[in-house]
Write a protein that holds these residues in place. Structure first.
Motif, PDB file in Angstrom:
ATOM      1  N   VAL A   3       0.863  -1.189   0.000  1.00 17.36           N
ATOM      2  CA  VAL A   3       0.000   0.000   0.000  1.00 17.36           C
ATOM      3  C   VAL A   3       0.893   1.231   0.000  1.00 17.36           C
ATOM      4  N   MET A   4       0.619   2.178  -0.898  1.00 21.20           N
ATOM      5  CA  MET A   4       1.348   3.440  -0.945  1.00 21.20           C
ATOM      6  C   MET A   4       0.398   4.584  -0.650  1.00 21.20           C
ATOM      7  N   LEU A   5       0.767   5.424   0.314  1.00 18.42           N
ATOM      8  CA  LEU A   5       0.002   6.609   0.681  1.00 18.42           C
ATOM      9  C   LEU A   5       0.805   7.833   0.266  1.00 18.42           C
ATOM     10  N   MET A   6       0.200   8.720  -0.513  1.00 19.97           N
ATOM     11  CA  MET A   6       0.932   9.878  -1.026  1.00 19.97           C
ATOM     12  C   MET A   6       0.094  11.140  -0.870  1.00 19.97           C
ATOM     13  N   ASP A   7       0.672  12.117  -0.183  1.00 20.09           N
ATOM     14  CA  ASP A   7      -0.004  13.388   0.072  1.00 20.09           C
ATOM     15  C   ASP A   7       0.612  14.457  -0.829  1.00 20.09           C
ATOM     16  N   GLU A   8      -0.145  14.920  -1.792  1.00 18.23           N
ATOM     17  CA  GLU A   8       0.308  15.915  -2.772  1.00 18.23           C
ATOM     18  C   GLU A   8       1.620  15.493  -3.453  1.00 18.23           C
ATOM     19  N   PRO A   9       1.655  14.316  -4.057  1.00 18.04           N
ATOM     20  CA  PRO A   9       2.898  13.842  -4.682  1.00 18.04           C
ATOM     21  C   PRO A   9       3.312  14.633  -5.912  1.00 18.04           C
ATOM     22  N   LEU A  10       2.408  15.436  -6.481  1.00 16.77           N
ATOM     23  CA  LEU A  10       2.732  16.181  -7.691  1.00 16.77           C
ATOM     24  C   LEU A  10       3.318  17.563  -7.396  1.00 16.77           C
ATOM     25  N   ALA A  11       3.493  17.885  -6.115  1.00  7.93           N
ATOM     26  CA  ALA A  11       4.052  19.190  -5.751  1.00  7.93           C
ATOM     27  C   ALA A  11       5.404  19.388  -6.421  1.00  7.93           C
ATOM     28  N   ASN A  12       5.567  20.526  -7.064  1.00  9.44           N
ATOM     29  CA  ASN A  12       6.821  20.933  -7.721  1.00  9.44           C
ATOM     30  C   ASN A  12       7.131  20.167  -9.009  1.00  9.44           C
ATOM     31  N   LEU A  13       6.254  19.261  -9.421  1.00 11.64           N
ATOM     32  CA  LEU A  13       6.513  18.521 -10.660  1.00 11.64           C
ATOM     33  C   LEU A  13       5.914  19.271 -11.848  1.00 11.64           C
ATOM     34  N   ASP A  14       6.700  19.388 -12.929  1.00  9.36           N
ATOM     35  CA  ASP A  14       6.166  20.011 -14.128  1.00  9.36           C
ATOM     36  C   ASP A  14       5.241  19.020 -14.833  1.00  9.36           C
ATOM     37  N   PRO A  15       4.419  19.491 -15.792  1.00  9.36           N
ATOM     38  CA  PRO A  15       3.414  18.606 -16.413  1.00  9.36           C
ATOM     39  C   PRO A  15       3.966  17.303 -16.978  1.00  9.36           C
ATOM     40  N   PRO A  16       5.120  17.300 -17.686  1.00  7.70           N
ATOM     41  CA  PRO A  16       5.604  16.005 -18.191  1.00  7.70           C
ATOM     42  C   PRO A  16       5.885  14.998 -17.081  1.00  7.70           C
ATOM     43  N   HIS A  17       6.436  15.475 -15.955  1.00 10.26           N
ATOM     44  CA  HIS A  17       6.737  14.554 -14.873  1.00 10.26           C
ATOM     45  C   HIS A  17       5.486  14.190 -14.064  1.00 10.26           C
ATOM     46  N   GLN A  18       4.452  15.013 -14.139  1.00  6.62           N
ATOM     47  CA  GLN A  18       3.172  14.600 -13.583  1.00  6.62           C
ATOM     48  C   GLN A  18       2.616  13.417 -14.376  1.00  6.62           C
ATOM     49  N   VAL A  19       2.783  13.468 -15.678  1.00  3.38           N
ATOM     50  CA  VAL A  19       2.347  12.350 -16.526  1.00  3.38           C
ATOM     51  C   VAL A  19       3.182  11.106 -16.216  1.00  3.38           C
ATOM     52  N   ASP A  20       4.483  11.281 -15.997  1.00  2.64           N
ATOM     53  CA  ASP A  20       5.344  10.152 -15.624  1.00  2.64           C
ATOM     54  C   ASP A  20       4.850   9.522 -14.322  1.00  2.64           C
ATOM     55  N   TRP A  21       4.482  10.383 -13.356  1.00  2.46           N
ATOM     56  CA  TRP A  21       3.962   9.886 -12.080  1.00  2.46           C
ATOM     57  C   TRP A  21       2.696   9.069 -12.310  1.00  2.46           C
ATOM     58  N   LEU A  22       1.818   9.576 -13.158  1.00  3.90           N
ATOM     59  CA  LEU A  22       0.576   8.870 -13.464  1.00  3.90           C
ATOM     60  C   LEU A  22       0.865   7.489 -14.046  1.00  3.90           C
ATOM     61  N   GLU A  23       1.844   7.408 -14.931  1.00  2.00           N
ATOM     62  CA  GLU A  23       2.202   6.120 -15.527  1.00  2.00           C
ATOM     63  C   GLU A  23       2.755   5.165 -14.471  1.00  2.00           C
ATOM     64  N   GLN A  24       3.533   5.705 -13.519  1.00  2.00           N
ATOM     65  CA  GLN A  24       4.072   4.859 -12.451  1.00  2.00           C
ATOM     66  C   GLN A  24       2.954   4.316 -11.564  1.00  2.00           C
ATOM     67  N   VAL A  25       1.967   5.145 -11.263  1.00  2.00           N
ATOM     68  CA  VAL A  25       0.842   4.682 -10.448  1.00  2.00           C
ATOM     69  C   VAL A  25       0.092   3.564 -11.164  1.00  2.00           C
ATOM     70  N   ARG A  26      -0.118   3.730 -12.454  1.00  2.00           N
ATOM     71  CA  ARG A  26      -0.805   2.680 -13.215  1.00  2.00           C
ATOM     72  C   ARG A  26       0.005   1.389 -13.226  1.00  2.00           C
ATOM     73  N   CYS A  27       1.307   1.523 -13.321  1.00  2.00           N
ATOM     74  CA  CYS A  27       2.180   0.349 -13.271  1.00  2.00           C
ATOM     75  C   CYS A  27       2.079  -0.337 -11.917  1.00  2.00           C
ATOM     76  N   LEU A  28       2.075   0.455 -10.846  1.00  2.00           N
ATOM     77  CA  LEU A  28       1.988  -0.101  -9.504  1.00  2.00           C
ATOM     78  C   LEU A  28       0.676  -0.860  -9.297  1.00  2.00           C
ATOM     79  N   THR A  29      -0.429  -0.266  -9.713  1.00  2.00           N
ATOM     80  CA  THR A  29      -1.716  -0.935  -9.510  1.00  2.00           C
ATOM     81  C   THR A  29      -1.842  -2.176 -10.386  1.00  2.00           C
ATOM     82  N   SER A  30      -1.187  -2.176 -11.537  1.00  2.00           N
ATOM     83  CA  SER A  30      -1.209  -3.372 -12.390  1.00  2.00           C
ATOM     84  C   SER A  30      -0.480  -4.526 -11.713  1.00  2.00           C
TER      85      SER A  30
END
Length: 257
Positions: A163-190
C-alpha cells in the motif's frame, strides 16, 4: 462475482486537533490493486485522513491494514507493507540521492546490516522509474524542488510496499513529470499495489479508479471516477466553480467563469 479484497478499512474514525473535531465518523474501504484519489477544498480533512491511514496521528475509531488492526501490527512489518510520501518532506541536503532512496529499504534490513543485492536492485529500479538515476551520486542539496520530489517518490517506491500513501505527490513537478507519475501509479496498480493519494489537481485525480470527495471533515461521496455522481459531488464541493467533461476519452476538470 468475486468480492474485492480490502487493503485498508476505517470504521467510525474521528480525529480532534486542538480540541476541535476535524474528522467526523469516517467509514471507508480501499480495495487491493486500485488507486483511490482523495479530493476536496482546503480544510476538508484530506491530509488528516491520509495520516490516519498511515498511523501518524491518534484517532477514535478503527483502522485496518489487510484485516489487521493497524496499531497492533509490529512497526517493522507495518513499514514493509505501508509506504508514505508526505507533503513538504525533507531530507538532509548532504545526503546522496542514492542514499536517500536507500532509506526506503530500511524496513527490510536487519540492524546495521549492509544493503543486500535485492535492496540495491529495488533502489535502482525506483530511481530509474522516477528518472532520477542520473543524479544518484549528487547530493540532495544540488537538486531543484521538482527533482527532490522525484527522489522522495523513489524512496517511497523502493519500499515495495503493498500500500502506498501519497499526500500531494505532484508538488513541484512540471506537467511532463506529472504524466510520468501517473504512468508509475498505473504500473503499480497493475502489479496489485494499492495507491491512495491526496491531490489538489482534480484533473489528475480523475485518472484514478475511485475517488473520495471530502468537505468539512466528512466524506460526502465515494465512487468510481467515471461515475456521473462522482463528478457532481466534486463540482458541488468546489461551489460549482469547476465542471467535469469528457475530452478525447478521458475526464477533465475545467474552471467555470
Amino acid at each position: 462475482m468475486t468480492a474485492l479484497r480490502m487493503a485498508m478499512r476505517v470504521s467510525d474514525v474521528r480525529v480532534s486537533l486542538d480540541g476541535q473535531e476535524v474528522l467526523h465518523g469516517i467509514d471507508l474501504s480501499f480495495a487491493v490493486g486500485r488507486w483511490t484519489s482523495i479530493v476536496g477544498p482546503n480544510g476538508a480533512g484530506k491530509s488528516t485522513l491520509l495520516k490516519v491511514l498511515a498511523g501518524l496521528i491518534s484517532t477514535q475509531g478503527r483502522v485496518f491494514l489487510f484485516d489487521q488492526a493497524l496499531q497492533a501490527i509490529d512497526p517493522k512489518q507495518r513499514a514493509q507493507q505501508l509506504s508514505w510520501l508526505g507533503q513538504n518532506e525533507t531530507a538532509s541536503d548532504d545526503l546522496r540521492v542514492w542514499d536517500v532512496a536507500m532509506l526506503g529499504r530500511m524496513p527490510h534490513q536487519s540492524w546495521l546490516a549492509a544493503p543486500s543485492a535485492h535492496d540495491h536492485a529495488a533502489v535502482e529500479t525506483a530511481l530509474k522509474a522516477t528518472q532520477a538515476w542520473d543524479w544518484r551520486e549528487r547530493s540532495l542539496g544540488q537538486l531543484s524542488g521538482g527533482e527532490r520530489q522525484r527522489v522522495l517518490l523513489a524512496r517511497a517506491m523502493a519500499v515495495q510496499a503493498q500500500v502506498m500513501l501519497m499526500d500531494e505527490p505532484l508538488a513541484n513537478l512540471d506537467p511532463p513529470h506529472q504524466v510520468d507519475w501517473l504512468e508509475q501509479v498505473r504500473c503499480l496498480t497493475s502489479q496489485n499495489t494499492t495507491v491512495i493519494s491526496v491531490l489538489h489537481e482534480v484533473g489528475m485525480a480523475l485518472h484514478a479508479h475511485d475517488m473520495v470527495v471530502m468537505q468539512a471533515g466528512h466524506v460526502v461521496h465515494y465512487g468510481a471516477c467515471a461515475d456521473a455522481a462522482t463528478h457532481l459531488a466534486v463540482e458541488r464541493v468546489f461551489d460549482n466553480r469547476i465542471a467535469i467533461h469528457a475530452l478525447d476519452g478521458q475526464w477533465v476538470a475545467v474552471p467555470k467563469l
